[in-house]
Design a protein around this motif. Structure first.
Motif, PDB file in Angstrom:
ATOM      1  N   ASN A   1      31.685  45.250  30.873  1.00  0.00           N
ATOM      2  CA  ASN A   1      31.216  44.000  30.653  1.00  0.00           C
ATOM      3  C   ASN A   1      32.254  43.203  30.236  1.00  0.00           C
ATOM      4  O   ASN A   1      32.945  43.244  29.395  1.00  0.00           O
ATOM      5  N   SER A   2      32.118  42.000  31.047  1.00  0.00           N
ATOM      6  CA  SER A   2      33.147  41.025  31.108  1.00  0.00           C
ATOM      7  C   SER A   2      33.626  40.334  29.773  1.00  0.00           C
ATOM      8  O   SER A   2      32.601  39.954  29.231  1.00  0.00           O
TER       9      SER A   2
ATOM     10  N   GLU B   1      28.855  37.523  29.919  1.00  0.00           N
ATOM     11  CA  GLU B   1      28.991  38.992  30.675  1.00  0.00           C
ATOM     12  C   GLU B   1      28.483  38.859  32.049  1.00  0.00           C
ATOM     13  O   GLU B   1      29.099  39.655  32.857  1.00  0.00           O
ATOM     14  N   VAL B   2      27.480  37.998  32.207  1.00  0.00           N
ATOM     15  CA  VAL B   2      26.963  38.033  33.611  1.00  0.00           C
ATOM     16  C   VAL B   2      27.481  36.863  34.504  1.00  0.00           C
ATOM     17  O   VAL B   2      26.869  36.518  35.266  1.00  0.00           O
TER      18      VAL B   2
ATOM     19  N   SER C   1      31.284  42.705  35.047  1.00  0.00           N
ATOM     20  CA  SER C   1      29.932  42.478  35.103  1.00  0.00           C
ATOM     21  C   SER C   1      29.879  40.887  35.487  1.00  0.00           C
ATOM     22  O   SER C   1      28.973  40.550  36.041  1.00  0.00           O
ATOM     23  N   GLU C   2      30.680  39.964  35.206  1.00  0.00           N
ATOM     24  CA  GLU C   2      30.417  38.633  35.309  1.00  0.00           C
ATOM     25  C   GLU C   2      30.735  38.631  37.078  1.00  0.00           C
ATOM     26  O   GLU C   2      30.161  37.582  37.528  1.00  0.00           O
TER      27      GLU C   2
ATOM     28  N   ARG D   1      25.118  43.456  33.992  1.00  0.00           N
ATOM     29  CA  ARG D   1      25.939  44.048  32.792  1.00  0.00           C
ATOM     30  C   ARG D   1      25.507  45.326  32.374  1.00  0.00           C
ATOM     31  O   ARG D   1      23.990  45.613  32.663  1.00  0.00           O
TER      32      ARG D   1
END
Length: 212
Positions: free
Chosen positions: A111-112, A54-55, A136-137, A142
């Protein structure tokens, strides 16, 4: 107070319910009920790889390998298979279109799930119809971090009290509220669309807009 920005979560708001999608995935893969959710939400390796994805600290391919290993299934394009039953949530998409047509800036904040090799946003046509897209990424933070909501506000060029944020996870709402953003806890597409139309009616001074 009138609003000028609408910020919408992707999975479970702009799309059909994530739980229903996950249950369909379990059936298609021959997994025991609950196995996929356990891998994502309880298994320590699954929780860690999802947080990293996600990040932007992990790739989708790495997520595929870890989650595939936990579940004992083929990791090839696992994210694509896992999200194959998601569909756009028509009532929310149409409410967003009505808001944008009335001059409200509309953002998608997610959130990816990763973008390669499977891009779920492109697959569902979700890169179109938004003034701002925050994944988010791409920003390295996130939900529920307040920083990602502030980033969305900065991209929209609006202050918190000018915006409404919709998410299906209650824990994602308080950090947005801390910035003055009005929030909607999404549990039903029809109900959420009705609330958004009511906000829009108050903004335009017109009567309630029909929910198609």
């Amino acid at each position: 107070m009138s609003y000028h920005g609408l910020i919408l979560d992707f999975g479970g708001v702009l799309t059909t319910r994530m739980r229903l999608n996950g249950e369909a995935f379990e059936r298609s893969e021959g997994l025991p009920p609950g196995a996929y959710f356990h891998a994502l939400n309880e298994h320590p390796d699954g929780v860690a790889i999802y947080a990293d994805l996600e990040v932007g600290r992990a790739t989708q391919t790495e997520w595929n390998q870890v989650i595939g290993g936990i579940l004992g299934i083929d990791p090839t394009n696992l994210m694509g298979r896992a999200l194959a039953n998601l569909r756009p949530e028509a009532a929310i998409v149409e409410a967003a279109d009505r808001a944008r047509a009335a001059g409200v800036k509309v953002a998608m904040l997610s959130n990816s799930f990763g973008l390669e090799p499977y891009n779920p946003y492109a697959a569902l046509g979700m890169h179109e119809g938004f003034d701002v897209v925050v994944l988010s990424e791409q920003v390295g933070v996130r939900k529920p971090s307040t920083a990602i909501y502030q980033h969305a506000l900065d991209e929209l060029g609006l202050a918190g009290p000018e915006c409404v944020f919709v998410d299906d996870h209650a824990q994602n709402l308080p950090p947005a509220e801390a910035l003055g953003i009005r929030t909607v806890h999404h549990t039903d597409a029809g109900s959420t669309a009705t609330q958004l139309d009511a906000f829009l009616s108050a903004r335009t001074g017109e009567g309630p807009l029909a929910v198609r």
